[in-house]
Motif scaffolding. Structure first.
Motif, PDB file in Angstrom:
ATOM      1  N   LYS A 198       0.818  -1.201   0.000  1.00 19.62           N
ATOM      2  CA  LYS A 198       0.000   0.000   0.000  1.00 19.62           C
ATOM      3  C   LYS A 198       0.859   1.261   0.000  1.00 19.62           C
ATOM      4  N   ALA A 199       1.996   1.225   0.688  1.00 15.75           N
ATOM      5  CA  ALA A 199       2.867   2.397   0.738  1.00 15.75           C
ATOM      6  C   ALA A 199       3.353   2.774  -0.655  1.00 15.75           C
ATOM      7  N   THR A 200       3.761   1.780  -1.440  1.00 23.48           N
ATOM      8  CA  THR A 200       4.229   2.076  -2.790  1.00 23.48           C
ATOM      9  C   THR A 200       3.071   2.427  -3.720  1.00 23.48           C
ATOM     10  N   GLU A 201       1.885   1.931  -3.398  1.00 22.15           N
ATOM     11  CA  GLU A 201       0.707   2.315  -4.179  1.00 22.15           C
ATOM     12  C   GLU A 201       0.342   3.776  -3.904  1.00 22.15           C
ATOM     13  N   TYR A 202       0.378   4.168  -2.634  1.00 16.26           N
ATOM     14  CA  TYR A 202       0.038   5.541  -2.259  1.00 16.26           C
ATOM     15  C   TYR A 202       1.107   6.540  -2.701  1.00 16.26           C
ATOM     16  N   CYS A 203       2.360   6.123  -2.649  1.00 16.40           N
ATOM     17  CA  CYS A 203       3.484   7.007  -3.005  1.00 16.40           C
ATOM     18  C   CYS A 203       4.378   6.269  -3.999  1.00 16.40           C
ATOM     19  N   PRO A 204       4.180   6.450  -5.294  1.00 23.03           N
ATOM     20  CA  PRO A 204       4.954   5.709  -6.293  1.00 23.03           C
ATOM     21  C   PRO A 204       6.466   5.888  -6.178  1.00 23.03           C
ATOM     22  N   LYS A 205       6.923   6.957  -5.538  1.00 25.52           N
ATOM     23  CA  LYS A 205       8.360   7.175  -5.384  1.00 25.52           C
ATOM     24  C   LYS A 205       8.915   6.567  -4.098  1.00 25.52           C
ATOM     25  N   ALA A 206       8.070   5.889  -3.328  1.00 25.09           N
ATOM     26  CA  ALA A 206       8.530   5.236  -2.101  1.00 25.09           C
ATOM     27  C   ALA A 206       9.559   4.164  -2.446  1.00 25.09           C
ATOM     28  N   GLN A 207      10.528   3.965  -1.552  1.00 27.97           N
ATOM     29  CA  GLN A 207      11.604   3.022  -1.829  1.00 27.97           C
ATOM     30  C   GLN A 207      11.947   2.219  -0.578  1.00 27.97           C
ATOM     31  N   VAL A 208      12.184   0.921  -0.764  1.00 26.29           N
ATOM     32  CA  VAL A 208      12.680   0.051   0.296  1.00 26.29           C
ATOM     33  C   VAL A 208      14.120  -0.301  -0.054  1.00 26.29           C
ATOM     34  N   LEU A 209      15.057   0.050   0.825  1.00 27.58           N
ATOM     35  CA  LEU A 209      16.477  -0.108   0.546  1.00 27.58           C
ATOM     36  C   LEU A 209      17.108  -1.072   1.538  1.00 27.58           C
ATOM     37  N   ARG A 210      17.894  -2.003   1.029  1.00 28.34           N
ATOM     38  CA  ARG A 210      18.618  -2.964   1.871  1.00 28.34           C
ATOM     39  C   ARG A 210      20.001  -2.399   2.173  1.00 28.34           C
ATOM     40  N   GLY A 211      20.244  -2.032   3.407  1.00 24.83           N
ATOM     41  CA  GLY A 211      21.529  -1.472   3.811  1.00 24.83           C
ATOM     42  C   GLY A 211      21.505  -1.119   5.286  1.00 24.83           C
ATOM     43  N   LYS A 212      22.664  -0.827   5.838  1.00 22.69           N
ATOM     44  CA  LYS A 212      22.788  -0.530   7.266  1.00 22.69           C
ATOM     45  C   LYS A 212      23.190   0.926   7.474  1.00 22.69           C
ATOM     46  N   MET A 213      22.434   1.647   8.313  1.00 22.80           N
ATOM     47  CA  MET A 213      22.810   3.011   8.663  1.00 22.80           C
ATOM     48  C   MET A 213      24.043   2.961   9.558  1.00 22.80           C
ATOM     49  N   THR A 214      25.128   3.615   9.125  1.00 20.22           N
ATOM     50  CA  THR A 214      26.364   3.614   9.912  1.00 20.22           C
ATOM     51  C   THR A 214      26.701   4.993  10.467  1.00 20.22           C
ATOM     52  N   ASP A 215      26.034   6.031   9.989  1.00 23.01           N
ATOM     53  CA  ASP A 215      26.306   7.371  10.506  1.00 23.01           C
ATOM     54  C   ASP A 215      25.097   8.263  10.254  1.00 23.01           C
ATOM     55  N   VAL A 216      24.962   9.280  11.092  1.00 19.96           N
ATOM     56  CA  VAL A 216      23.885  10.259  10.976  1.00 19.96           C
ATOM     57  C   VAL A 216      24.515  11.639  10.902  1.00 19.96           C
ATOM     58  N   HIS A 217      24.018  12.467  10.011  1.00 14.01           N
ATOM     59  CA  HIS A 217      24.607  13.785   9.787  1.00 14.01           C
ATOM     60  C   HIS A 217      23.569  14.883  10.016  1.00 14.01           C
ATOM     61  N   ALA A 218      24.048  16.013  10.497  1.00 13.79           N
ATOM     62  CA  ALA A 218      23.184  17.173  10.718  1.00 13.79           C
ATOM     63  C   ALA A 218      23.923  18.435  10.303  1.00 13.79           C
ATOM     64  N   THR A 219      23.165  19.397   9.847  1.00 14.69           N
ATOM     65  CA  THR A 219      23.705  20.694   9.461  1.00 14.69           C
ATOM     66  C   THR A 219      22.824  21.780  10.048  1.00 14.69           C
ATOM     67  N   GLY A 220      23.430  22.732  10.757  1.00 10.09           N
ATOM     68  CA  GLY A 220      22.659  23.830  11.322  1.00 10.09           C
ATOM     69  C   GLY A 220      21.602  23.387  12.307  1.00 10.09           C
ATOM     70  N   GLY A 221      21.888  22.319  13.073  1.00  8.97           N
ATOM     71  CA  GLY A 221      20.941  21.845  14.070  1.00  8.97           C
ATOM     72  C   GLY A 221      19.787  21.041  13.516  1.00  8.97           C
ATOM     73  N   ARG A 222      19.918  20.569  12.268  1.00  9.82           N
ATOM     74  CA  ARG A 222      18.850  19.757  11.664  1.00  9.82           C
ATOM     75  C   ARG A 222      19.455  18.581  10.921  1.00  9.82           C
ATOM     76  N   ILE A 223      18.743  17.460  10.961  1.00  8.48           N
ATOM     77  CA  ILE A 223      19.165  16.274  10.213  1.00  8.48           C
ATOM     78  C   ILE A 223      19.382  16.645   8.753  1.00  8.48           C
ATOM     79  N   SER A 224      20.511  16.164   8.181  1.00  9.70           N
ATOM     80  CA  SER A 224      20.784  16.436   6.759  1.00  9.70           C
ATOM     81  C   SER A 224      20.956  15.161   5.949  1.00  9.70           C
ATOM     82  N   GLY A 225      21.170  14.032   6.608  1.00  9.70           N
ATOM     83  CA  GLY A 225      21.304  12.790   5.863  1.00  9.70           C
ATOM     84  C   GLY A 225      21.930  11.700   6.704  1.00  9.70           C
TER      85      GLY A 225
END
Length: 498
Positions: A198-225
């Protein structure tokens, strides 16, 4: 080698267990609804996990749900899960949702007053009518389909009446049984598949990615990637300004990373308890396919051993066990049993067979023979005994282990974390510490998470209250900034699932 922003997303959800899948689905569904109101329709959420969706602890539960939260302090969970059942009822057939119920049985007259008090409170909280039955109950319907929408609970009094309603308890000695009706089981894998489809039906650009988050980045006090490590060794930077953390039992490691990066000014006290289960052969079909999840509410004490079973100096024969062992049918000729008798806090280890009591399956079955004496014969059946052994952890095990499980990841108050935390960078959200209720609360949890992330909770017909208005604040991580709240939960006993 780190590649520059090869990917981007409006929101990244980390963790593809039941919490992450429901967050992903909730985001997509909410944005489908806003698009229908004229908002842009190119919303792009991403679901990230190093494993396949619904493949770790979410695949190893009892797969139950209930609106039964009859004790003081459980009002928040009553409202959250009741809302979740409302939503799941709309697609019950898609996820094999049944209404077989929860059944609490006792052999002690004193427990009847406890049942009655809980049922009265449950009804007062909006859980449905409380009904008492004594004498012949030949017209009693012991199980229902979700479409019947039966709710409330039934207190069945007298051993003959209990046996008439539930023949498998004929030799149990139970003097009463409380049957909670808006409860049952569902298929978590179909739930996950439904949500992702349903998620991909509601949002055609939705993506499921196989991978491990190893770091979190922020710029100016906000998440950036975030940095994502792929199975082939590549690393990608995924650009996003909104990050939802649904890491299940990996919550503590995730919090440690955030603290190390100074993205979180205060941490949460995370606890874990082992939640094991055993799936065993039930050739006599003692647990009929429509049987409810059945609990023995009486303390077990010493496990029953026959004279021929006694082994000299067997510590198990002298151990004392609490009540609460429970069992339900698992297909046509198997049953699933759970007994959280050890609530010691542990560090998560995978696979859990490395730390699981090697006699866990036997312990559960011996405990069940108090309520189901006919199961005693299984302790002499080599085929059944083989099905309750703790197998060597994969990859040594040939078949899927019959004794496995996961962990209750929980906060000190045993209530999930859903929403943003004021002591973190902007754009960071949690749907975590689900404390064993992730599946039954998932539909409403994802709905609340999505509304919080999108910041559009103000949109609502003025005549209709927000469905989550009564529990959003109680689930917010910001409750741990309130000193009076912290004082109120000091010393709280939260062992096991709520």
């Amino acid at each position: 080698m780190l590649r520059k922003a090869t990917k981007s997303a409006d929101v990244v959800v980390v963790g593809a267990g039941v919490a992450g899948c429901s967050a992903f689905y909730g985001l997509a569904k909410r944005n489908r609804n806003t698009a229908q109101r004229g908002a842009p329709s190119d919303f792009k959420p991403m679901l990230l996990d190093a494993m396949s969706p619904m493949s770790l602890t979410s695949a190893r539960g009892s797969f139950q749900y209930r609106n039964w939260w009859p004790n003081p302090g459980e009002e928040t969970m009553m409202r959250l899960v009741s809302r979740s059942i409302d939503l799941m009822d709309d697609y019950a057939e898609e996820i094999d949702l049944n209404r077989n119920g929860y059944l609490f049985a006792t052999r002690h007259e004193a427990q009847v007053a406890v049942f009655r008090a809980q049922a009265v409170r449950h009804a007062a909280l909006g859980g449905g009518s409380f009904r008492e039955h004594e004498g012949s109950i030949s017209s009693y319907n012991p199980s229902t389909k979700a479409i019947d929408r039966l709710d409330g609970c039934d207190l069945i009094l007298g051993s003959d009446s209990v046996a008439e309603a539930f023949p498998s308890l004929a030799d149990s000695g139970a003097v009463a049984a409380l049957h909670v009706r808006r409860a049952g089981s569902l298929n978590p894998f179909k739930m996950g598949n439904y949500q992702l489809t349903k998620a991909t039906e509601y949002c055609p650009k939705a993506q499921v990615l196989r991978g491990k988050m190893t770091d979190v980045h922020a710029t100016g006090g906000r998440i950036s990637g975030i940095t994502v490590a792929m199975d082939n060794g590549d690393k990608h930077f995924v650009a996003t300004n909104r990050l939802v953390l649904a890491p299940g039992p990996m919550l503590q490691q995730t919090l440690d990373l955030l603290m190390k990066k100074n993205l979180l000014a205060a941490c949460f006290p995370v606890h874990h308890e082992l939640h094991a289960r055993v799936v065993f052969d039930d050739p006599k079909r003692i647990m009929a396919r429509t049987a409810p999840l059945t609990f023995d509410m009486d303390p077990i004490g010493h496990l029953p051993f026959g004279p021929e079973e006694m082994i000299e100096n067997d510590a198990l024969a002298h151990a004392v066990f609490p009540g609460g062992v429970h069992v339900r049918p698992y297909g046509d000729d198997k049953a699933l049993a759970v007994w959280t008798y050890d609530t010691t806090f542990v560090e998560p280890v995978f696979p859990i067979q490395k730390i699981l009591d090697p006699r866990y399956g036997e312990i559960c079955m011996r405990g069940l023979t108090r309520l189901f004496p006919q199961m005693s014969s299984y302790l002499q059946d080599p085929h059944v005994l083989a099905s309750i052994q703790v197998a060597a952890p994969p990859p040594l095990a040939i078949d899927a282990p019959k004794v496995d499980g996961g962990y209750y990841c929980k906060m000190p108050d045993n209530i999930p974390l859903i929403g943003a935390f004021a002591e973190s960078v902007d754009g960071l959200y949690f749907q975590a510490a689900m404390s064993g209720v992730g599946l039954m609360s998932s539909a409403a949890s994802g709905e609340l998470l999505a509304a919080t992330v999108m910041g559009d909770v103000q949109y609502q017909d003025s005549a209709t209250p927000l469905p989550f208005a009564s529990y959003a604040d109680a689930l917010s991580p910001n409750r741990f900034q309130d000193s009076s709240y912290l004082e109120s939960i000091a010393g709280m006993q939260t062992s096991g699932q709520m």
